[in-house]
Design an enzyme around this catalytic site. Structure first.
Site, PDB file in Angstrom:
ATOM      1  CG  ASP A 156     -67.469   9.675  64.070  1.00  0.00           C
ATOM      2  OD1 ASP A 156     -66.472   9.088  63.619  1.00  0.00           O
ATOM      3  OD2 ASP A 156     -68.551   9.745  63.470  1.00  0.00           O
ATOM      4  CD  GLU A 185     -65.200  15.538  49.501  1.00  0.00           C
ATOM      5  OE1 GLU A 185     -65.277  14.731  48.543  1.00  0.00           O
ATOM      6  OE2 GLU A 185     -65.035  15.176  50.682  1.00  0.00           O
TER       7      GLU A 185
END
EC number: 2.7.2.1
Length: 398
Positions: free
Chosen positions: A147, A333
């Site tokens: 990450d 989103e």
């Protein structure tokens, strides 16, 4: 080439099997409550979704159960485990040791153990998943995808803290950043949407979910990001405070007569959206209560928008020119209301807003107006595909 992607937590396994010839998902699922008698196994491959409850002793047993489902004569999508060419693992923290994805070796595993202190909740579980995959799939090489790796391109002026330099030299206390796999994926997709080479594009990518971060991406490289030494810094999140004056911590400890573990729990699990609102850590519920006129829900929403807008303004100054702003993650989103609130206040960047285009959830599209100087995009993230791509590339080129 078929790639199995694993994301292992302390008591969970999330998995996908992808066919890299078409970049399609063949099977997807998760294992929860690993180590318990009432572990939950979910699988969706060929046919209907399967859900089972029973004993799964450890991660190795969990991975073996995944393989059994993948090769099942009725619901399976492959005939034998040997069809899996490699396993891609999400690893939360690579520190300064890993600045890109790597094929897993004994030396890599030793170094991962040395990094446990940097991510004590995540890296041990990630390594457990690696060992489980090696036991269950001895033929398949593993790849660790970090990450933090995407943010390894940050300049020193961005990642160093103004602490005594010995804290960096001796303990590697610095900004690392997280959500890198997501920021990398959506920045590549944004360049595709704009029809421009990634190397020529300046972007501000906003990963907004239960954990949230924003990144300044210059020519495909992270040059600054809101999360820091831990994922606690930056934006207001589901249960995390984000940025705050460090002096608040000893003050609270003295006033409340609590220790390090209690204040750490407060900052990570009881702050953020949940802490401010007193309602929920879920943005959907905050928006529902806003519609009913709840003042704390309204204030929480406004604080979140304000914090993100501050970062967008700061990163516009860092980049000098902004070609695109990307919304991704669960909130980014799926919340037209939040995107609208942010974009309506970005006129100083020349942003104009298309309300009709914005009225979408989970769909890839440009939501800025045709005359906008900055393209504003909604791009659903796909970290599993990014992990699979990096895994396949390393395996092909080894």
């Amino acid at each position: 080439m078929k790639i199995l992607v694993l994301n292992c937590g302390s008591s969970s396994i999330k998995y996908q099997l992808l066919d890299m010839e078409t970049e399609s998902v063949l099977a997807i699922g998760k294992v929860e409550r690993v180590g318990m008698e009432d572990a939950i196994f979910e699988y969706k491959g060929a046919g209907e979704k399967i859900k089972e409850i029973g004993t799964i002793l450890d991660h190795t047993a969990g991975v073996r159960k995944v393989l059994k489902a993948l090769t099942d004569p009725v619901h399976g999508v492959i005939q034998a485990p040997e069809e899996i060419a490699a396993v891609g693992h999400r690893v939360v923290h690579g520190g300064e040791a890993f600045v890109k994805s790597v094929i897993i070796t004994d030396e890599v595993k030793r170094t991962l153990r040395e990094l446990f202190d940097l991510a004590p909740l995540h890296n041990p579980a990630n390594l457990t998943g690696i060992l489980a995959a090696e036991a269950a799939l001895p033929h398949a090489p593993g790849v660790a995808v970090f990450d933090t790796a995407f943010h390894a391109t940050m300049p020193r002026k961005a990642f160093l803290y103004a602490l005594p330099y010995a804290m960096y030299k001796g303990h590697k206390v610095r900004r690392y950043g997280f959500h890198g796999t997501s920021h990398k994926y959506v920045s590549q997709r944004a360049a595709d949407l704009l029809g421009r080479p990634l190397e020529e594009v300046n972007l501000i990518t906003c990963h907004l979910g239960n954990g949230s971060s924003v990144t300044a991406v210059q020519g495909g490289k992270s040059v600054d990001t809101s999360m820091g030494f831990t994922p606690l810094a930056g934006l207001i999140m589901g249960t995390r405070a984000g940025d705050l004056d460090p002096g608040v911590i000893p003050y609270i400890m003295a006033r409340e007569e609590i220790g390090i573990s209690e204040v750490n729990s407060m900052l990570n699990k009881h702050s953020g959206i949940l802490g401010i609102s007193g309602i929920s850590s879920d943005m959907r519920q905050i928006e529902e209560e806003m519609e009913k006129g709840d003042p704390r829900a309204v204030e929480t929403f406004e604080m979140m928008e304000y914090r993100l807008r501050k970062y967008i303004g700061a990163y516009a100054a860092v980049l000098g020119r902004v070609d695109g702003i990307v919304f991704t993650g669960g909130i980014g989103e799926n919340s037209p209301l939040f995107r609208k609130a942010v974009c309506q206040n970005l006129g100083f960047l020349g942003v104009t807003f298309d309300e009709e285009a914005n009225n979408c959830r989970g769909q890839e599209r440009i939501i800025s107006g045709p005359d906008s100087k900055v393209a504003v995009m909604v791009i659903p993230t796909n970290e599993e595909l990014m992990i699979a791509r990096e895994t396949a590339e390393l395996i092909r080129n080894r």
